[in-house]
Design a protein around this motif. Sequence first.
Motif, mmCIF file in Angstrom:
data_model
loop_
_atom_site.group_PDB
_atom_site.id
_atom_site.type_symbol
_atom_site.label_atom_id
_atom_site.label_comp_id
_atom_site.label_asym_id
_atom_site.label_seq_id
_atom_site.Cartn_x
_atom_site.Cartn_y
_atom_site.Cartn_z
ATOM 1 N N ASP A 1 0.818 -1.213 0.000
ATOM 2 C CA ASP A 1 0.000 0.000 0.000
ATOM 3 C C ASP A 1 0.854 1.266 0.000
ATOM 4 O OD1 ASP A 1 -2.249 -1.579 0.049
ATOM 5 O OD2 ASP A 1 -2.520 -1.435 2.223
ATOM 6 N N VAL A 2 2.070 1.195 0.561
ATOM 7 C CA VAL A 2 2.922 2.381 0.635
ATOM 8 C C VAL A 2 3.659 2.644 -0.665
ATOM 9 C CG1 VAL A 2 3.256 2.286 3.118
ATOM 10 C CG2 VAL A 2 4.869 1.115 1.616
ATOM 11 N N ASN A 3 3.532 1.759 -1.626
ATOM 12 C CA ASN A 3 4.134 1.888 -2.955
ATOM 13 C C ASN A 3 5.658 1.801 -2.884
ATOM 14 O OD1 ASN A 3 3.079 2.085 -5.608
ATOM 15 N ND2 ASN A 3 4.236 3.969 -5.846
ATOM 16 N N THR A 4 6.160 0.632 -3.166
ATOM 17 C CA THR A 4 7.591 0.380 -3.118
ATOM 18 C C THR A 4 8.042 -0.302 -4.401
ATOM 19 O OG1 THR A 4 7.231 -1.744 -2.036
ATOM 20 C CG2 THR A 4 7.652 0.137 -0.610
ATOM 21 N N THR A 5 9.334 -0.164 -4.691
ATOM 22 C CA THR A 5 9.929 -0.777 -5.872
ATOM 23 C C THR A 5 11.289 -1.330 -5.486
ATOM 24 O OG1 THR A 5 8.779 0.684 -7.398
ATOM 25 C CG2 THR A 5 10.794 -0.313 -8.205
ATOM 26 N N GLY A 6 11.660 -2.435 -6.098
ATOM 27 C CA GLY A 6 12.963 -3.038 -5.839
ATOM 28 C C GLY A 6 13.083 -4.367 -6.553
ATOM 29 N N ILE A 7 13.704 -5.325 -5.882
ATOM 30 C CA ILE A 7 13.814 -6.654 -6.463
ATOM 31 C C ILE A 7 13.475 -7.708 -5.419
ATOM 32 C CG2 ILE A 7 15.554 -6.027 -8.175
ATOM 33 C CD1 ILE A 7 17.130 -8.059 -5.966
ATOM 34 N N GLY A 8 13.012 -8.851 -5.922
ATOM 35 C CA GLY A 8 12.777 -10.028 -5.092
ATOM 36 C C GLY A 8 13.889 -11.021 -5.366
ATOM 37 N N LEU A 9 14.498 -11.548 -4.315
ATOM 38 C CA LEU A 9 15.605 -12.494 -4.427
ATOM 39 C C LEU A 9 15.181 -13.831 -3.846
ATOM 40 C CD1 LEU A 9 18.676 -13.257 -4.765
ATOM 41 C CD2 LEU A 9 18.977 -12.385 -2.434
ATOM 42 N N THR A 10 15.330 -14.887 -4.631
ATOM 43 C CA THR A 10 15.126 -16.244 -4.145
ATOM 44 C C THR A 10 16.485 -16.930 -4.159
ATOM 45 O OG1 THR A 10 12.908 -16.314 -5.097
ATOM 46 C CG2 THR A 10 13.907 -18.433 -4.517
ATOM 47 N N ILE A 11 16.891 -17.438 -3.003
ATOM 48 C CA ILE A 11 18.208 -18.068 -2.884
ATOM 49 C C ILE A 11 18.121 -19.259 -1.933
ATOM 50 C CG2 ILE A 11 18.951 -16.516 -1.041
ATOM 51 C CD1 ILE A 11 21.781 -16.649 -2.288
ATOM 52 N N THR A 12 18.958 -20.240 -2.183
ATOM 53 C CA THR A 12 19.037 -21.411 -1.327
ATOM 54 C C THR A 12 20.300 -21.312 -0.489
ATOM 55 O OG1 THR A 12 17.856 -22.749 -2.948
ATOM 56 C CG2 THR A 12 19.137 -23.929 -1.298
ATOM 57 N N LEU A 13 20.132 -21.455 0.816
ATOM 58 C CA LEU A 13 21.250 -21.397 1.751
ATOM 59 C C LEU A 13 21.333 -22.724 2.502
ATOM 60 C CD1 LEU A 13 20.556 -17.895 3.352
ATOM 61 C CD2 LEU A 13 22.202 -18.428 1.550
ATOM 62 N N ALA A 14 22.514 -23.268 2.611
ATOM 63 C CA ALA A 14 22.731 -24.482 3.399
ATOM 64 C C ALA A 14 23.433 -24.079 4.687
ATOM 65 C CB ALA A 14 23.588 -25.475 2.610
ATOM 66 N N THR A 15 22.966 -24.599 5.805
ATOM 67 C CA THR A 15 23.626 -24.290 7.065
ATOM 68 C C THR A 15 24.869 -25.136 7.211
ATOM 69 O OG1 THR A 15 22.188 -25.867 8.184
ATOM 70 C CG2 THR A 15 21.530 -23.566 8.261
ATOM 71 N N MET A 16 25.890 -24.565 7.827
ATOM 72 C CA MET A 16 27.165 -25.259 7.985
ATOM 73 C C MET A 16 27.209 -26.111 9.247
ATOM 74 S SD MET A 16 29.155 -24.491 5.449
ATOM 75 C CE MET A 16 30.847 -24.675 5.967
ATOM 76 N N TYR A 17 26.380 -25.783 10.223
ATOM 77 C CA TYR A 17 26.400 -26.553 11.456
ATOM 78 C C TYR A 17 25.592 -27.832 11.260
ATOM 79 C CZ TYR A 17 21.695 -24.785 12.016
ATOM 80 O OH TYR A 17 20.379 -24.488 11.822
ATOM 81 N N PHE A 18 25.778 -28.774 12.109
ATOM 82 C CA PHE A 18 24.962 -29.991 12.039
ATOM 83 C C PHE A 18 24.912 -30.613 13.421
ATOM 84 C CE2 PHE A 18 28.401 -33.008 12.397
ATOM 85 C CZ PHE A 18 29.487 -32.332 11.866
ATOM 86 N N ASP A 19 23.925 -31.474 13.618
ATOM 87 C CA ASP A 19 23.773 -32.221 14.870
ATOM 88 C C ASP A 19 23.968 -33.687 14.599
ATOM 89 O OD1 ASP A 19 23.158 -30.017 16.484
ATOM 90 O OD2 ASP A 19 21.058 -30.059 15.827
ATOM 91 N N VAL A 20 24.621 -34.355 15.515
ATOM 92 C CA VAL A 20 24.776 -35.806 15.441
ATOM 93 C C VAL A 20 23.960 -36.392 16.573
ATOM 94 C CG1 VAL A 20 26.402 -37.702 15.547
ATOM 95 C CG2 VAL A 20 27.086 -35.569 14.461
#
Length: 146
Positions: free
Chosen positions: A126-145
């Motif tokens: 409603d406030v009227n904005t312009t820009g870009i939409g980014l879709t990205i895949t991120l893998a986490t580096m930590y893990f649980d055993v």
Amino acid sequence: MRNQIEAIVQTLTGSPSFVYGTQTELNTLADDATFPCVFMYPLQPIDLSPQVNGSVDNTFTIYLEFLFKTDFGQYTADNETYITQALQLANQFIVKASTYREGEGRYFRIKAGNKAKCVPVYNKFDVNTTGIGLTITLATMYFDVF
């Protein structure tokens, strides 16, 4: 995850504000947001990949919008400078996400060759904005055993 994304956003040029929520929530929150602003939508699919060493890798697809406030009645061509600025913020975000550290090591892994997709966003909310939409895949580096 949201907290790590927000921490990265706060390091971008111009210190854009950060807002998180669903489409409806973001439309309401945009009324009081400070621009430029990064809008984060709820996480898309979360892939869990069991590994042979007993760990589980988590891969998240996120959708962010890097938006600038624009005036009502502006034509698309009048907003191209905002698209360029938003694209620069998205590029910075990707670089900073790949080097973001929490504790002893990097938090995210962005694999070379994985494509992040950007699309222009015009006259959003409603406030009227312009820009870009980014879709990205991120893998986490930590893990649980377990």
